[in-house]
Write a protein that holds these residues in place. Structure first.
Motif, mmCIF file in Angstrom:
data_model
loop_
_atom_site.group_PDB
_atom_site.id
_atom_site.type_symbol
_atom_site.label_atom_id
_atom_site.label_comp_id
_atom_site.label_asym_id
_atom_site.label_seq_id
_atom_site.Cartn_x
_atom_site.Cartn_y
_atom_site.Cartn_z
ATOM 1 N N LYS A 173 -15.659 23.781 48.122
ATOM 2 C CA LYS A 173 -14.426 24.155 47.424
ATOM 3 C C LYS A 173 -14.731 24.447 45.960
ATOM 4 O O LYS A 173 -15.700 23.940 45.389
ATOM 5 C CB LYS A 173 -13.379 23.050 47.525
ATOM 6 C CG LYS A 173 -13.750 21.763 46.831
ATOM 7 C CD LYS A 173 -12.620 20.738 46.909
ATOM 8 C CE LYS A 173 -13.015 19.434 46.209
ATOM 9 N NZ LYS A 173 -11.927 18.441 46.235
ATOM 10 N N ILE A 174 -13.923 25.304 45.386
ATOM 11 C CA ILE A 174 -14.014 25.610 43.954
ATOM 12 C C ILE A 174 -12.684 25.182 43.334
ATOM 13 O O ILE A 174 -11.630 25.729 43.686
ATOM 14 C CB ILE A 174 -14.269 27.106 43.717
ATOM 15 C CG1 ILE A 174 -15.585 27.531 44.385
ATOM 16 C CG2 ILE A 174 -14.319 27.411 42.223
ATOM 17 C CD1 ILE A 174 -15.847 29.025 44.331
ATOM 18 N N GLU A 175 -12.751 24.195 42.484
ATOM 19 C CA GLU A 175 -11.526 23.647 41.903
ATOM 20 C C GLU A 175 -10.812 24.671 41.015
ATOM 21 O O GLU A 175 -11.424 25.632 40.516
ATOM 22 C CB GLU A 175 -11.848 22.398 41.072
ATOM 23 C CG GLU A 175 -12.238 21.186 41.906
ATOM 24 C CD GLU A 175 -11.048 20.561 42.627
ATOM 25 O OE1 GLU A 175 -9.892 20.947 42.358
ATOM 26 O OE2 GLU A 175 -11.282 19.671 43.469
ATOM 27 N N LYS A 176 -9.527 24.469 40.808
ATOM 28 C CA LYS A 176 -8.734 25.382 39.986
ATOM 29 C C LYS A 176 -9.272 25.435 38.552
ATOM 30 O O LYS A 176 -9.752 24.437 38.022
ATOM 31 C CB LYS A 176 -7.277 24.955 39.975
ATOM 32 C CG LYS A 176 -7.019 23.552 39.430
ATOM 33 C CD LYS A 176 -5.546 23.199 39.530
ATOM 34 C CE LYS A 176 -5.292 21.785 38.986
ATOM 35 N NZ LYS A 176 -3.870 21.402 39.099
ATOM 36 N N TYR A 177 -9.204 26.610 37.996
ATOM 37 C CA TYR A 177 -9.592 26.896 36.610
ATOM 38 C C TYR A 177 -11.092 26.759 36.350
ATOM 39 O O TYR A 177 -11.515 26.750 35.195
ATOM 40 C CB TYR A 177 -8.837 26.002 35.623
ATOM 41 C CG TYR A 177 -7.369 25.832 35.900
ATOM 42 C CD1 TYR A 177 -6.559 26.926 36.191
ATOM 43 C CD2 TYR A 177 -6.773 24.565 35.902
ATOM 44 C CE1 TYR A 177 -5.198 26.770 36.469
ATOM 45 C CE2 TYR A 177 -5.425 24.404 36.167
ATOM 46 C CZ TYR A 177 -4.645 25.510 36.448
ATOM 47 O OH TYR A 177 -3.308 25.344 36.718
ATOM 48 N N ALA A 178 -11.919 26.676 37.391
ATOM 49 C CA ALA A 178 -13.353 26.437 37.196
ATOM 50 C C ALA A 178 -14.016 27.501 36.332
ATOM 51 O O ALA A 178 -14.954 27.205 35.578
ATOM 52 C CB ALA A 178 -14.060 26.330 38.544
ATOM 53 N N PHE A 179 -13.545 28.738 36.433
ATOM 54 C CA PHE A 179 -14.163 29.825 35.670
ATOM 55 C C PHE A 179 -13.146 30.553 34.794
ATOM 56 O O PHE A 179 -13.374 31.694 34.393
ATOM 57 C CB PHE A 179 -14.866 30.794 36.613
ATOM 58 C CG PHE A 179 -15.981 30.138 37.395
ATOM 59 C CD1 PHE A 179 -17.211 29.911 36.815
ATOM 60 C CD2 PHE A 179 -15.773 29.713 38.692
ATOM 61 C CE1 PHE A 179 -18.227 29.279 37.517
ATOM 62 C CE2 PHE A 179 -16.789 29.082 39.412
ATOM 63 C CZ PHE A 179 -18.015 28.865 38.815
ATOM 64 N N TYR A 180 -12.068 29.861 34.497
ATOM 65 C CA TYR A 180 -11.014 30.464 33.674
ATOM 66 C C TYR A 180 -11.542 30.790 32.274
ATOM 67 O O TYR A 180 -12.065 29.932 31.578
ATOM 68 C CB TYR A 180 -9.820 29.508 33.564
ATOM 69 C CG TYR A 180 -8.703 30.048 32.700
ATOM 70 C CD1 TYR A 180 -7.772 30.947 33.234
ATOM 71 C CD2 TYR A 180 -8.590 29.697 31.362
ATOM 72 C CE1 TYR A 180 -6.761 31.466 32.451
ATOM 73 C CE2 TYR A 180 -7.573 30.210 30.573
ATOM 74 C CZ TYR A 180 -6.664 31.092 31.118
ATOM 75 O OH TYR A 180 -5.662 31.609 30.336
ATOM 76 N N GLY A 181 -11.414 32.041 31.883
ATOM 77 C CA GLY A 181 -11.810 32.456 30.540
ATOM 78 C C GLY A 181 -13.269 32.818 30.383
ATOM 79 O O GLY A 181 -13.697 33.241 29.312
ATOM 80 N N CYS A 182 -14.071 32.664 31.452
ATOM 81 C CA CYS A 182 -15.507 32.935 31.359
ATOM 82 C C CYS A 182 -15.729 34.423 31.079
ATOM 83 O O CYS A 182 -15.346 35.278 31.883
ATOM 84 C CB CYS A 182 -16.208 32.528 32.645
ATOM 85 S SG CYS A 182 -18.006 32.597 32.548
ATOM 86 N N SER A 183 -16.365 34.737 29.957
ATOM 87 C CA SER A 183 -16.445 36.122 29.495
ATOM 88 C C SER A 183 -17.668 36.883 29.991
ATOM 89 O O SER A 183 -17.736 38.102 29.834
ATOM 90 C CB SER A 183 -16.431 36.147 27.965
ATOM 91 O OG SER A 183 -17.567 35.486 27.442
ATOM 92 N N ASN A 184 -18.623 36.195 30.600
ATOM 93 C CA ASN A 184 -19.891 36.851 30.905
ATOM 94 C C ASN A 184 -20.094 37.182 32.380
ATOM 95 O O ASN A 184 -21.050 37.854 32.729
ATOM 96 C CB ASN A 184 -21.066 35.981 30.436
ATOM 97 C CG ASN A 184 -20.955 34.547 30.937
ATOM 98 O OD1 ASN A 184 -20.132 33.793 30.441
ATOM 99 N ND2 ASN A 184 -21.772 34.170 31.901
#
Length: 199
Positions: A173-184
């Motif tokens: 599973k991938i929890e919520k917001y795990a990559f929120y905002g990741c720019s790259n």
């Protein structure tokens, strides 16, 4: 101190070479000094000693959570995996909120929860370093502003910039917001083992 010493030897060696002795032996010696100097400087720049001044508070399960404490003027924040021999498993609510000094944060795989608005308005935070993508996918982020990536920071895994992310098969599973905002991130490969993806 050691970084300075090696840098001094490096500069002095090349200066001495060009000003006095131009021999094969001394040239080889200078090359050797150059390699050693670069290696040592890299180690110094990647130093992961825990940041002095962080505040630790006990959680109900007996582990610690961390917040900015007296480290308000530090550009680099290194969160340790342990404090006084006890695991650091969380980042406190509002832990680093509104700190515009922080540019880089290193988060150990012991951290499994990050409180509400922990990194809100950390406008100069540009780099987030982790060493375990499996653990990162399972961190419980209380809100979008709990994630240190939320201000557009870049994610680094084992000191390498993450652009084409391949989620390992051990992740379910991938929890919520795990990559929120990741720019790259330019691409993400998700295996069949993943059965749940949060917001």
């Amino acid at each position: 101190f050691f970084c300075f010493c090696f840098l001094f030897v490096y500069v002095y060696s090349w200066f001495f070479l060009f000003c006095f002795y131009i021999t094969d032996f001394y040239f080889s010696f200078c090359i050797f000094c150059s390699v050693i100097c670069i290696f040592v400087l890299c180690l110094c720049s990647c130093s992961s000693e825990p940041t002095v001044g962080l505040k630790y508070s006990l959680l109900p399960d007996g582990t610690y959570q961390v917040s900015i404490g007296a480290a308000i003027n530090e550009e680099k924040i290194v969160i340790p995996s342990e404090y006084k021999g006890i695991a650091v498993t969380g980042i406190a609510i509002n832990g680093f909120r509104n700190n515009e000094i922080i540019e880089k944060v290193i988060i150990p795989k012991s951290v499994v929860t990050i409180g509400m608005s922990a990194f809100q308005n950390c406008k100069n935070l540009k780099s987030v370093y982790i060493n375990d993508i499996v653990t990162w996918c399972n961190i419980s982020f209380s809100s979008t502003l709990s994630n240190p990536l939320c201000n557009g920071a870049c994610l680094y895994l084992n000191n390498e910039l993450v652009t084409d992310l391949i989620i390992p098969n051990s992740v379910t599973k991938i929890e919520k917001y795990a990559f929120y905002g990741c720019s790259n991130l330019t691409s993400v490969t998700i295996p069949d083992s993943v059965t749940l993806i949060g917001n």
